[in-house]
Write a protein that holds these residues in place. Structure first.
Motif, PDB file in Angstrom:
ATOM      1  N   PRO A 183       0.803  -1.222   0.000  1.00  0.00           N
ATOM      2  CA  PRO A 183       0.000   0.000   0.000  1.00  0.00           C
ATOM      3  C   PRO A 183       0.838   1.275   0.000  1.00  0.00           C
ATOM      4  N   ILE A 184       0.348   2.252  -0.750  1.00  0.00           N
ATOM      5  CA  ILE A 184       0.836   3.631  -0.648  1.00  0.00           C
ATOM      6  C   ILE A 184      -0.376   4.474  -0.285  1.00  0.00           C
ATOM      7  N   HIS A 185      -0.308   5.145   0.844  1.00  0.00           N
ATOM      8  CA  HIS A 185      -1.465   5.855   1.385  1.00  0.00           C
ATOM      9  C   HIS A 185      -1.566   7.296   0.915  1.00  0.00           C
ATOM     10  N   SER A 186      -0.429   7.865   0.497  1.00  0.00           N
ATOM     11  CA  SER A 186      -0.402   9.269   0.108  1.00  0.00           C
ATOM     12  C   SER A 186       0.877   9.545  -0.656  1.00  0.00           C
ATOM     13  N   ALA A 187       0.866  10.617  -1.458  1.00  0.00           N
ATOM     14  CA  ALA A 187       2.097  11.073  -2.108  1.00  0.00           C
ATOM     15  C   ALA A 187       2.944  11.885  -1.137  1.00  0.00           C
ATOM     16  N   SER A 188       2.365  12.233  -0.017  1.00  0.00           N
ATOM     17  CA  SER A 188       3.077  12.952   1.040  1.00  0.00           C
ATOM     18  C   SER A 188       3.612  11.963   2.069  1.00  0.00           C
ATOM     19  N   GLY A 189       4.909  12.011   2.297  1.00  0.00           N
ATOM     20  CA  GLY A 189       5.498  11.115   3.290  1.00  0.00           C
ATOM     21  C   GLY A 189       4.910  11.314   4.669  1.00  0.00           C
ATOM     22  N   GLU A 190       4.655  12.562   5.021  1.00  0.00           N
ATOM     23  CA  GLU A 190       4.109  12.860   6.343  1.00  0.00           C
ATOM     24  C   GLU A 190       2.720  12.249   6.510  1.00  0.00           C
ATOM     25  N   LYS A 191       1.879  12.392   5.476  1.00  0.00           N
ATOM     26  CA  LYS A 191       0.522  11.842   5.590  1.00  0.00           C
ATOM     27  C   LYS A 191       0.546  10.313   5.534  1.00  0.00           C
ATOM     28  N   HIS A 192       1.390   9.748   4.670  1.00  0.00           N
ATOM     29  CA  HIS A 192       1.505   8.293   4.622  1.00  0.00           C
ATOM     30  C   HIS A 192       1.882   7.749   5.998  1.00  0.00           C
ATOM     31  N   ASP A 193       2.865   8.368   6.638  1.00  0.00           N
ATOM     32  CA  ASP A 193       3.302   7.919   7.966  1.00  0.00           C
ATOM     33  C   ASP A 193       2.170   8.028   8.982  1.00  0.00           C
ATOM     34  N   PHE A 194       1.383   9.104   8.878  1.00  0.00           N
ATOM     35  CA  PHE A 194       0.263   9.292   9.805  1.00  0.00           C
ATOM     36  C   PHE A 194      -0.767   8.177   9.627  1.00  0.00           C
ATOM     37  N   ILE A 195      -1.095   7.861   8.372  1.00  0.00           N
ATOM     38  CA  ILE A 195      -2.081   6.818   8.106  1.00  0.00           C
ATOM     39  C   ILE A 195      -1.550   5.444   8.515  1.00  0.00           C
ATOM     40  N   ALA A 196      -0.263   5.208   8.249  1.00  0.00           N
ATOM     41  CA  ALA A 196       0.352   3.917   8.609  1.00  0.00           C
ATOM     42  C   ALA A 196       0.629   3.803  10.098  1.00  0.00           C
ATOM     43  N   ILE A 200       5.298  -6.307  -8.534  1.00  0.00           N
ATOM     44  CA  ILE A 200       4.704  -5.529  -7.457  1.00  0.00           C
ATOM     45  C   ILE A 200       3.422  -4.884  -7.947  1.00  0.00           C
ATOM     46  N   GLY A 201       2.380  -4.971  -7.136  1.00  0.00           N
ATOM     47  CA  GLY A 201       1.155  -4.206  -7.355  1.00  0.00           C
ATOM     48  C   GLY A 201       0.992  -3.234  -6.204  1.00  0.00           C
ATOM     49  N   ILE A 202       0.349  -2.116  -6.473  1.00  0.00           N
ATOM     50  CA  ILE A 202       0.142  -1.100  -5.437  1.00  0.00           C
ATOM     51  C   ILE A 202      -1.318  -1.111  -4.999  1.00  0.00           C
TER      52      ILE A 202
END
Length: 346
Positions: free
Chosen positions: A176-189, A212-214
């Motif tokens: 999974p990739i939750h966001s193009a923003s590292g900060e938001k991805h980290d928050f969601i993860a 790999i699939g996303i």
């Protein structure tokens, strides 16, 4: 002869039905079973069973199914805000051993077409994980094997290289990739630096030719930026061929954080259909999972996949009148009880 509930409990058993019914274990021990008409559970050919110490029979694999699930661990090294498991579930002691998993795989049918490896986070098996994958590939040679992972462990290049031998096999990993923003991805993860680790892990796997699939789990936190996520994936990973857009299961963390993560399906529709077009632009195949079919305009139905497990699917009363009901994946039971969505009978 023996009843199923009386089988030895120190091993797993596969049911084989010929003129009589037998239970066979990984050591090729074979026990004829007697009919037990009083039991609610009647085993079928190919079922893989575990008998607990109190005589409870657990069906780990239904022999009638062409696919199998390998559940590796309940534990995870992330804490996603919309995870359908709770923190309590993911942090309790894991009792599943590699020996148990290898025994289970050795009893699976050899003619399976699909195997899912999941958790928790499968890479917590560490160096035992490639051993398990190799066993599954050997057991069911025609099966496609899909592993779900957050990708973080593959940031260690030496570890990712253990999976390079599977590049020319029917094996792939979805991350999974939750966001193009590292900060938001980290928050969601729910984990600092998870974005950097996941991106590095995907690069390391792709360098070795691993497919790999996303996955993008769509929530209130990211549904308006789906196009930017796909743009990021296209430029960062030009070798990615498909992206799965996933609806949420409102349980565990997702239920606890529902005010933060849940968005009504009708509000998601324009963004989901818009990102399908964006994927087409970049030559990426988009797939829609865990949504009702009627949410989408008919021209997008060929991107739709019916995916929710049978025991989790719920339909509204109006769905019974719909001619597309058999093609529709319906709703997760948890979503069914939470959503205000009005179905469109086709």
């Amino acid at each position: 002869m023996s009843k199923v509930s009386e089988l030895p409990k120190e091993c797993l058993w596969r049911i084989e039905k010929e003129e009589n019914t037998y239970a066979v274990n990984a050591m090729c021990q074979r026990i004829q079973l007697e009919s037990d008409g009083e039991s609610e559970f009647q085993p079928g050919h190919g079922d893989v069973l575990e008998v607990t110490n109190n005589g409870k029979v657990i069906c780990l694999h239904a022999g009638a199914s062409s696919s199998a699930l390998i559940f590796v661990t309940n534990q995870c090294n992330s804490n996603c805000i919309m995870c359908p498991d709770s923190v309590k579930q993911r942090t309790r002691q894991n009792t599943i051993t590699i020996e148990y998993l290898l025994e289970y795989v050795s009893l699976l049918p050899t003619d399976l077409t699909h195997i899912d490896i999941t958790g928790g986070e499968p890479t917590l098996l560490k160096e035992n994980l490639p051993v398990l994958i190799e066993k599954a590939l050997d057991q069911a040679g025609k099966a496609e094997i899909l592993m779900l992972s957050n990708g973080r462990s593959f940031a260690v290049r030496k570890y990712s290289q253990l999976f390079y031998p599977f590049a020319d096999r029917k094996f792939k990993i979805e991350i999974p990739i939750h966001s193009a923003s590292g900060e938001k991805h980290d928050f969601i993860a729910g984990c600092q630096n998870s974005f950097i680790q996941t991106i590095a892990g995907i690069h390391n796997l792709l360098d070795g030719g691993v497919e790999i699939g996303i996955r993008i789990v769509v929530s209130k936190l990211n549904y308006t930026e789906l196009n930017s996520i796909v743009d990021f994936i296209h430029y960062e990973f030009p070798d990615i061929k498909y992206i799965n857009l996933m609806g949420m299961e409102v349980m565990g963390n997702a239920w606890k954080n529902r005010e933060m993560v849940w968005e009504e399906l009708e509000n998601l529709k324009p963004y989901l259909q818009g990102v399908l077009v964006r994927c087409f632009k970049w030559g990426i195949e988009p797939r829609l999972y865990n949504f009702p079919l009627c949410l989408f305009d008919q021209k997008y139905w060929y991107n739709y996949r019916k995916s929710i497990s049978d025991y989790k699917i719920r339909y509204f009363e109006d769905c019974e009148k719909c001619r597309e009901r058999e093609q529709c994946g319906g709703f997760f039971a948890s979503t069914f009880h939470h959503t205000k969505y009005k179905v469109r009978v086709q």
